[in-house]
Scaffold this motif. Sequence first.
Motif, PDB file in Angstrom:
ATOM      1  N   PHE A 105       8.369  -1.679 -20.183  1.00 58.05           N
ATOM      2  CA  PHE A 105       6.979  -2.073 -19.977  1.00 58.05           C
ATOM      3  C   PHE A 105       6.035  -1.233 -20.827  1.00 58.05           C
ATOM      4  O   PHE A 105       5.216  -1.758 -21.573  1.00 58.05           O
ATOM      5  N   PHE A 106       6.171   0.098 -20.751  1.00 61.41           N
ATOM      6  CA  PHE A 106       5.206   0.949 -21.445  1.00 61.41           C
ATOM      7  C   PHE A 106       5.368   0.926 -22.957  1.00 61.41           C
ATOM      8  O   PHE A 106       4.420   1.193 -23.685  1.00 61.41           O
ATOM      9  N   TYR A 107       6.573   0.609 -23.449  1.00 59.95           N
ATOM     10  CA  TYR A 107       6.743   0.475 -24.892  1.00 59.95           C
ATOM     11  C   TYR A 107       6.447  -0.949 -25.358  1.00 59.95           C
ATOM     12  O   TYR A 107       6.605  -1.266 -26.520  1.00 59.95           O
ATOM     13  N   GLY A 108       6.048  -1.817 -24.450  1.00 62.41           N
ATOM     14  CA  GLY A 108       5.745  -3.190 -24.816  1.00 62.41           C
ATOM     15  C   GLY A 108       6.950  -3.928 -25.355  1.00 62.41           C
ATOM     16  O   GLY A 108       6.830  -4.890 -26.110  1.00 62.41           O
ATOM     17  N   ALA A 109       8.147  -3.521 -24.954  1.00 60.82           N
ATOM     18  CA  ALA A 109       9.357  -4.103 -25.517  1.00 60.82           C
ATOM     19  C   ALA A 109       9.673  -5.482 -24.942  1.00 60.82           C
ATOM     20  O   ALA A 109      10.634  -6.118 -25.343  1.00 60.82           O
ATOM     21  N   TYR A 110       8.855  -5.930 -23.986  1.00 60.88           N
ATOM     22  CA  TYR A 110       9.104  -7.236 -23.362  1.00 60.88           C
ATOM     23  C   TYR A 110       8.456  -8.371 -24.140  1.00 60.88           C
ATOM     24  O   TYR A 110       8.591  -9.521 -23.802  1.00 60.88           O
ATOM     25  N   LYS A 111       7.671  -7.999 -25.228  1.00 63.20           N
ATOM     26  CA  LYS A 111       6.934  -9.030 -25.955  1.00 63.20           C
ATOM     27  C   LYS A 111       7.838  -9.853 -26.860  1.00 63.20           C
ATOM     28  O   LYS A 111       9.009  -9.511 -27.036  1.00 63.20           O
ATOM     29  N   TYR A 112       7.256 -10.932 -27.457  1.00 65.39           N
ATOM     30  CA  TYR A 112       8.009 -11.818 -28.337  1.00 65.39           C
ATOM     31  C   TYR A 112       8.878 -11.011 -29.281  1.00 65.39           C
ATOM     32  O   TYR A 112       8.382 -10.055 -29.867  1.00 65.39           O
ATOM     33  N   PRO A 113      10.146 -11.327 -29.489  1.00 62.77           N
ATOM     34  CA  PRO A 113      10.909 -12.468 -28.914  1.00 62.77           C
ATOM     35  C   PRO A 113      11.734 -12.074 -27.692  1.00 62.77           C
ATOM     36  O   PRO A 113      12.754 -12.685 -27.436  1.00 62.77           O
ATOM     37  N   ARG A 114      11.315 -11.069 -26.957  1.00 62.75           N
ATOM     38  CA  ARG A 114      12.196 -10.542 -25.910  1.00 62.75           C
ATOM     39  C   ARG A 114      11.757 -10.914 -24.500  1.00 62.75           C
ATOM     40  O   ARG A 114      12.172 -10.287 -23.528  1.00 62.75           O
ATOM     41  N   GLU A 115      10.938 -11.979 -24.366  1.00 59.87           N
ATOM     42  CA  GLU A 115      10.473 -12.348 -23.021  1.00 59.87           C
ATOM     43  C   GLU A 115      11.625 -12.717 -22.106  1.00 59.87           C
ATOM     44  O   GLU A 115      11.639 -12.379 -20.922  1.00 59.87           O
ATOM     45  N   PHE A 116      12.597 -13.428 -22.689  1.00 64.20           N
ATOM     46  CA  PHE A 116      13.693 -13.892 -21.838  1.00 64.20           C
ATOM     47  C   PHE A 116      14.602 -12.734 -21.426  1.00 64.20           C
ATOM     48  O   PHE A 116      15.158 -12.743 -20.331  1.00 64.20           O
ATOM     49  N   THR A 117      14.707 -11.723 -22.294  1.00 63.50           N
ATOM     50  CA  THR A 117      15.476 -10.531 -21.925  1.00 63.50           C
ATOM     51  C   THR A 117      14.836  -9.877 -20.710  1.00 63.50           C
ATOM     52  O   THR A 117      15.513  -9.463 -19.772  1.00 63.50           O
ATOM     53  N   TRP A 118      13.516  -9.793 -20.746  1.00 62.09           N
ATOM     54  CA  TRP A 118      12.768  -9.245 -19.606  1.00 62.09           C
ATOM     55  C   TRP A 118      13.052 -10.062 -18.344  1.00 62.09           C
ATOM     56  O   TRP A 118      13.330  -9.518 -17.275  1.00 62.09           O
ATOM     57  N   PHE A 119      13.013 -11.384 -18.498  1.00 60.40           N
ATOM     58  CA  PHE A 119      13.246 -12.268 -17.358  1.00 60.40           C
ATOM     59  C   PHE A 119      14.632 -12.018 -16.737  1.00 60.40           C
ATOM     60  O   PHE A 119      14.763 -11.866 -15.516  1.00 60.40           O
ATOM     61  N   THR A 120      15.678 -11.919 -17.599  1.00 64.89           N
ATOM     62  CA  THR A 120      17.014 -11.660 -17.043  1.00 64.89           C
ATOM     63  C   THR A 120      17.064 -10.286 -16.385  1.00 64.89           C
ATOM     64  O   THR A 120      17.744 -10.090 -15.378  1.00 64.89           O
TER      65      THR A 120
END
Lengths: 219, 164
Positions: A105-120
């Motif tokens: 979250f704090f590194y913003g690593a959930y942003k495009y293209p990794r939204e689905f990784t965050w979801f899983t």
Amino acid sequence: MTQSIFSWLDERLGLTAIYNTVLDRKVPKVNWWFTLGSASLFLGLLQGITGMLLSVYYVPTPDHAYDSITFIMNGVQFGWLIRGLHHWGASLLILTAFIHLLRVFFYGAYKYPREFTWFTGVILLFGALGMGFTGYLLPWNQRSYWATTVGTEIAGTVPVVGDFILRVLRGGTDLSAVTLSRFFSLHIWIFPAVIIATVITHLYLVIRLGISNIPDKDS
Amino acid sequence: MGSKYRSPTIDRRSFVKIVTALLGSMMAAVVGLPVIQYFISPALKKDVSDDWISLGPLENYPLDIPTPFHFTLTRVNGWERSSQSYGAFVLRRPSEEIVVFSDVCTHLSCRVSWDPENEEFLCPCHAASFDKFGGVTSGPPPKPLNRYEIKLEENQLFIHFREG
Ligand code: HEM
Ligand code: FES
């Protein structure tokens, strides 16, 4: 000899290619916070191994659950170790997974293209919490009994459908043999199946998309 | 990293590999060795029974006919306390000799029964027969039926039951 067996297998299974994509992949310069995903994976595997071992002696019925755990603790050599690892590993896993989430979250690593990784990842966190909730009932002692009474009661406060959810969780009005049995099934079959499938997807995405950089001041 | 930090004998990559392999094996051993004990320790524990069991007054047993007697004992296995039933046959000889056979077949532990018509013990599992004195007359059992040690006290018959 080993060399020729290895190259025979490698030619057919593509072991070197797997090694290169999975372990020798390129990563940006990162720090220790980036190890928490692997730590969670390791703890998850440890939970799986110690859990399988506990099921050698554990019996999920009200008349034997407590005694079978007493037997694990006092009657079997190293039973205390296996149970202790499973017990503390459960809390530690939730901790590492949650800090892993905070890092992302704090590194913003959930942003495009990794939204689905965050979801899983969110599914995995809920899966781990579900494992903790269902596992906690299994020793069938006073603490598990009342924790599950309260936990299911909380689910019962949901407006309109609350009472229905509470009954489905307990398998009836009361906390009973039916509850213990379904929690056991969820704990060793259903949640693990969902978690394994989700872990595979999560790791596939991490390898496919690569790790994100630590954001710099401009981004 | 500057070259002054570099080891002349080992590069960073092999060092990490060796350390990983070493730590990995240590962790595997710490979990793996106890697991072996965890699996086999209940098998090594012996639950010993050693008791004199009363079969009642001697008059209850007719002369020269093997007569069954059943008894139950409580055994503790792991978290479970269960009663196991056991059977014996009492044979009172006219000579006042008394023999008590175990009903466990000496082949693979099925229970034998007495056939009064043909005057023999029969094992249903692999069609074995034993004579009145427990000797094997046909079938695979390697030795005669086991006999219990007995004692008489005030005309009460006792057998010495040992297991484990
Ligand atoms: C995400 C992974 C897991 C978590 C978070 C977890 C959590 C827990 C918790 C909190 C307990 C209660 C332990 C105690 O209070 O002593 C428990 C018990 C148990 N778990 Fe798990 N578990 C996981 C994976 C597994 C797996 C994969 C299996 C088997 C295939 C398993 C089998 C058992 C058994 C048999 C018990 C009852 C024994 C006991 O309570 O000590 N667990 N688990
Ligand atoms: S067990 Fe009795 S004959 Fe095989």
